[in-house]
Design a protein around this motif. Structure first.
Motif, short mmCIF file in Angstrom:
data_model
loop_
_atom_site.label_atom_id
_atom_site.label_comp_id
_atom_site.label_asym_id
_atom_site.label_seq_id
_atom_site.Cartn_x
_atom_site.Cartn_y
_atom_site.Cartn_z
N ILE A 134 112.11 26.88 125.98
CA ILE A 134 111.09 27.92 125.93
C ILE A 134 111.67 29.14 126.62
N VAL A 135 111.80 30.22 125.85
CA VAL A 135 112.46 31.42 126.36
C VAL A 135 111.46 32.51 126.68
N GLY A 136 111.71 33.16 127.81
CA GLY A 136 110.97 34.35 128.20
C GLY A 136 111.92 35.53 128.17
N ARG A 137 111.43 36.70 128.47
CA ARG A 137 112.28 37.90 128.46
C ARG A 137 113.45 37.80 129.42
N ASP A 138 113.22 37.19 130.58
CA ASP A 138 114.23 37.19 131.64
C ASP A 138 114.85 35.82 131.90
N GLY A 139 114.51 34.84 131.12
CA GLY A 139 115.10 33.53 131.33
C GLY A 139 114.32 32.41 130.67
N VAL A 140 114.87 31.23 130.76
CA VAL A 140 114.24 30.03 130.21
C VAL A 140 113.11 29.61 131.13
N THR A 141 111.92 29.46 130.59
CA THR A 141 110.77 29.11 131.41
C THR A 141 110.53 27.60 131.47
N SER A 142 111.03 26.88 130.47
CA SER A 142 110.83 25.44 130.44
C SER A 142 111.82 24.83 129.45
N SER A 143 112.14 23.56 129.67
CA SER A 143 113.03 22.87 128.75
C SER A 143 112.76 21.37 128.81
N GLU A 144 113.13 20.69 127.75
CA GLU A 144 113.06 19.23 127.70
C GLU A 144 114.23 18.73 126.87
N VAL A 145 114.73 17.56 127.22
CA VAL A 145 115.81 16.92 126.47
C VAL A 145 115.28 15.61 125.90
N TYR A 146 115.63 15.36 124.64
CA TYR A 146 115.18 14.16 123.93
C TYR A 146 116.37 13.34 123.48
N ALA A 147 116.21 12.04 123.50
CA ALA A 147 117.20 11.10 122.96
C ALA A 147 116.47 9.80 122.66
N GLY A 148 116.91 9.11 121.64
CA GLY A 148 116.31 7.82 121.30
C GLY A 148 114.85 7.91 120.92
#
Length: 178
Positions: A134-148
């Motif tokens: 999840i991108v904002g103007r000044d940086g990534v505000t949130s992230s998640e990694v998925y596998a399996g």
């Protein structure tokens, strides 16, 4: 997994360094997705990088019968990942990325369900890794990694910390004083 995620971080660093114009003017997700894909492609030599790619060879990526995962077409069966790192003509799918703007008010569950389906090892086109950014103007505000077919908590925490250390992570409430 960490090698691929480090490459995503490097691509995000280039994206934020080069795309201020688009970010400051609040361009749409499709434009941002394309530009991020350009930087992802530079990181993954020997792989193909595509946006909204719905094929594996001649086959269309379709969700299994009875799937509860939402899809992107009018028939409710095809699935279109935002960015993929793969080999087009053989079943070698490394990475699927879903990009969202922080101003997107649509339910996030659609992207989360899509990444669960794209990384589900029981699905014939499964990707090894899925990343929600999840991108904002000044940086990534949130992230998640998925596998399996599920969120990978340890990798998600590791990725978030690497984003923070690299200066890319920004908390959503940082904008409150602006």
């Amino acid at each position: 997994m960490q090698t691929a995620l480090n490459k995503v971080i490097a691509a995000l660093q280039d994206f934020y360094a080069q795309e201020r114009f688009l970010l400051e003017r609040d361009f749409g997700e499709r434009t941002l997705t394309h530009r991020l894909a350009v930087y992802v492609e530079r990181q993954f030599a020997g792989w193909q990088v595509d946006c909204n790619y719905d094929r594996l060879g001649e086959r269309t990526l379709r969700l299994p019968h009875g799937s509860t995962v939402s899809s992107d077409d009018h028939l409710g069966k095809s699935i279109y990942p935002d960015i993929v790192v793969h080999q087009r003509d053989i079943p070698n799918n490394l990475l699927a990325i879903e990009l969202r703007k922080e101003s997107n008010h649509q339910p996030i569950e659609h992207d989360q369900h899509k990444l669960r389906a794209l990384t589900d090892p029981l699905v014939w086109f499964a990707y090894e890794i899925g990343v929600l950014v999840i991108v904002g103007r000044d940086g990534v505000t949130s992230s998640e990694v998925y596998a399996g077919g599920a969120i990978e908590r340890g990798a998600s925490l590791w990725f978030a910390e690497r984003l923070r250390v690299s200066g890319l992570a920004r908390r959503r409430d940082d904008d409150a004083g602006r």
